[in-house]
Design an enzyme around this catalytic site. Structure first.
Site, PDB file in Angstrom:
ATOM      1  N   GLY A  14       0.809  -1.209   0.000  1.00 27.09           N
ATOM      2  CA  GLY A  14       0.000   0.000   0.000  1.00 27.09           C
ATOM      3  C   GLY A  14       0.840   1.255   0.000  1.00 27.09           C
ATOM      4  O   GLY A  14       0.567   2.202   0.748  1.00 27.09           O
ATOM      5  N   SER A  15       1.842   1.292  -0.888  1.00 27.46           N
ATOM      6  CA  SER A  15       2.835   2.364  -0.828  1.00 27.46           C
ATOM      7  C   SER A  15       2.771   3.328  -2.005  1.00 27.46           C
ATOM      8  O   SER A  15       3.774   3.942  -2.363  1.00 27.46           O
ATOM      9  CB  SER A  15       4.241   1.766  -0.717  1.00 27.46           C
ATOM     10  OG  SER A  15       4.444   0.742  -1.666  1.00 27.46           O
ATOM     11  N   THR A  16       1.593   3.488  -2.603  1.00 30.16           N
ATOM     12  CA  THR A  16       1.468   4.462  -3.687  1.00 30.16           C
ATOM     13  C   THR A  16       1.161   5.860  -3.165  1.00 30.16           C
ATOM     14  O   THR A  16       1.059   6.804  -3.938  1.00 30.16           O
ATOM     15  CB  THR A  16       0.376   4.038  -4.687  1.00 30.16           C
ATOM     16  OG1 THR A  16      -0.862   3.864  -3.989  1.00 30.16           O
ATOM     17  CG2 THR A  16       0.756   2.738  -5.378  1.00 30.16           C
ATOM     18  N   GLY A  18       0.703   8.370   0.880  1.00 36.05           N
ATOM     19  CA  GLY A  18       0.611   8.425   2.326  1.00 36.05           C
ATOM     20  C   GLY A  18       1.824   7.898   3.066  1.00 36.05           C
ATOM     21  O   GLY A  18       2.969   8.061   2.641  1.00 36.05           O
ATOM     22  N   ILE A  19       1.557   7.253   4.204  1.00 31.58           N
ATOM     23  CA  ILE A  19       2.621   6.723   5.051  1.00 31.58           C
ATOM     24  C   ILE A  19       3.445   5.688   4.289  1.00 31.58           C
ATOM     25  O   ILE A  19       4.670   5.637   4.417  1.00 31.58           O
ATOM     26  CB  ILE A  19       2.024   6.109   6.337  1.00 31.58           C
ATOM     27  CG1 ILE A  19       1.420   7.207   7.221  1.00 31.58           C
ATOM     28  CG2 ILE A  19       3.094   5.345   7.116  1.00 31.58           C
ATOM     29  CD1 ILE A  19       0.618   6.676   8.400  1.00 31.58           C
ATOM     30  N   SER A 141      -2.385   1.351  14.759  1.00 34.38           N
ATOM     31  CA  SER A 141      -2.911   2.697  14.930  1.00 34.38           C
ATOM     32  C   SER A 141      -3.191   2.930  16.402  1.00 34.38           C
ATOM     33  O   SER A 141      -3.410   1.981  17.168  1.00 34.38           O
ATOM     34  CB  SER A 141      -4.211   2.848  14.130  1.00 34.38           C
ATOM     35  OG  SER A 141      -4.905   4.031  14.490  1.00 34.38           O
ATOM     36  N   TYR A 154     -12.741  -0.580  12.070  1.00 32.84           N
ATOM     37  CA  TYR A 154     -11.340  -0.232  11.813  1.00 32.84           C
ATOM     38  C   TYR A 154     -10.488  -0.495  13.049  1.00 32.84           C
ATOM     39  O   TYR A 154      -9.427  -1.128  12.970  1.00 32.84           O
ATOM     40  CB  TYR A 154     -11.256   1.246  11.411  1.00 32.84           C
ATOM     41  CG  TYR A 154      -9.851   1.785  11.316  1.00 32.84           C
ATOM     42  CD1 TYR A 154      -9.025   1.473  10.239  1.00 32.84           C
ATOM     43  CD2 TYR A 154      -9.343   2.636  12.306  1.00 32.84           C
ATOM     44  CE1 TYR A 154      -7.737   1.984  10.146  1.00 32.84           C
ATOM     45  CE2 TYR A 154      -8.057   3.152  12.218  1.00 32.84           C
ATOM     46  CZ  TYR A 154      -7.258   2.817  11.144  1.00 32.84           C
ATOM     47  OH  TYR A 154      -5.990   3.312  11.060  1.00 32.84           O
TER      48      TYR A 154
END
Length: 265
Positions: A14-16, A18-19, A141, A154
């Protein structure tokens, strides 16, 4: 402290943006070979260029795969059979009243936020243990500890990641592999910025000011008093992936700005 990850291969899911993208840049800057990941091939290519713009001549590649399913995880594993560092960052969030959350939504959050990390860790951890070195980081989180009433589904997934990371750290005991969870608080990612746009427009303030207003109203226990930047969170991820973090395992590493009102990590 000089972090040198030369010769190490790091996968950041999920590195496209944000963090995840900030972590990919940070790991590349430390010398790692970085594999970025996302569902959309065009966004993966854009992320590769972003890493190269940030860290010229870095060794970065990408794999387009939707990690919601076992098949998608399998495509990533097939493309990158071995890794030294795995950052399980991919995830979704969004407020929704508990009574409106149907089974399909619960399943979607569970499969992407939890099972993607389970499947990838199951694939990469054995070889890390055999080689005697490896780093796995789960992006949890502060919501794992401070369950938000408007995002119970979540918060549940982020609490699950604390259990998994702690258990895997014990499983890898004595092998030279560490497993940790990183717990961001409110962070000024693209998704959060989108969420704040309405408030900013309504109040006639900047996105940054709206972020401060949100933190003060919705996370009043915050000591920082503002959202963190994605780079601030990525700094903790890079440290957890470093050789220097060899005595840090099984930890819940908070980058929450003090939102969780506890002196115990």
């Amino acid at each position: 402290m000089h972090i040198d990850l030369s010769g190490k291969t790091a996968i950041v899911t999920g590195s496209t943006g944000g963090i995840g993208l900030a972590a990919a840049k940070g790991l590349a800057d430390a010398g790692a070979r970085v594999v970025v990941n996302g569902r959309d091939a065009d966004r993966v290519e854009t992320a590769i260029r972003a890493v190269l713009d940030s860290v010229p001549r870095s060794d970065v590649s990408g794999v387009s795969a939707d990690l919601y399913s076992g098949e998608g995880c399998g495509r990533l594993i097939e493309a990158v059979p071995e890794a030294d560092i795995l950052v399980n960052n991919v995830g979704i969030f969004g407020p929704k009243p508990f009574f409106d959350i149907d089974d399909a939504t619960w399943e979607k959050f569970f499969q992407l936020n939890v099972m993607s990390g389970v499947r990838l860790s199951r694939a990469y951890l054995p070889r890390m243990m055999e080689r005697g070195w490896g780093r796995i980081v789960f992006l949890s989180s502060e919501s794992a500890l401070n369950i938000p009433a408007d995002m119970i589904h979540y918060g549940f997934t982020k609490t699950a990641l604390l259990s998994i990371s702690r258990g895997l750290a014990k499983l890898a005991s004595g092998t030279g592999v560490t497993v940790n969870a990183v717990l961001p608080g409110p962070t000024m990612s693209e998704g959060v910025q989108d969420m704040l746009k309405e408030m900013a427009e309504k109040e006639g303030v900047s996105i940054e000011k709206a972020g401060e207003m949100f933190v003060k109203s919705e996370r009043p226990s915050s000591i920082l008093g503002r959202p963190a930047t994605v780079e601030e969170v990525a700094n903790m991820i890079v440290y957890a992936c470093s050789k220097e973090a060899s005595a840090t395992s099984g930890g819940a590493l908070r980058v929450d700005g003090g939102v969780v009102d506890s002196i115990v990590p």
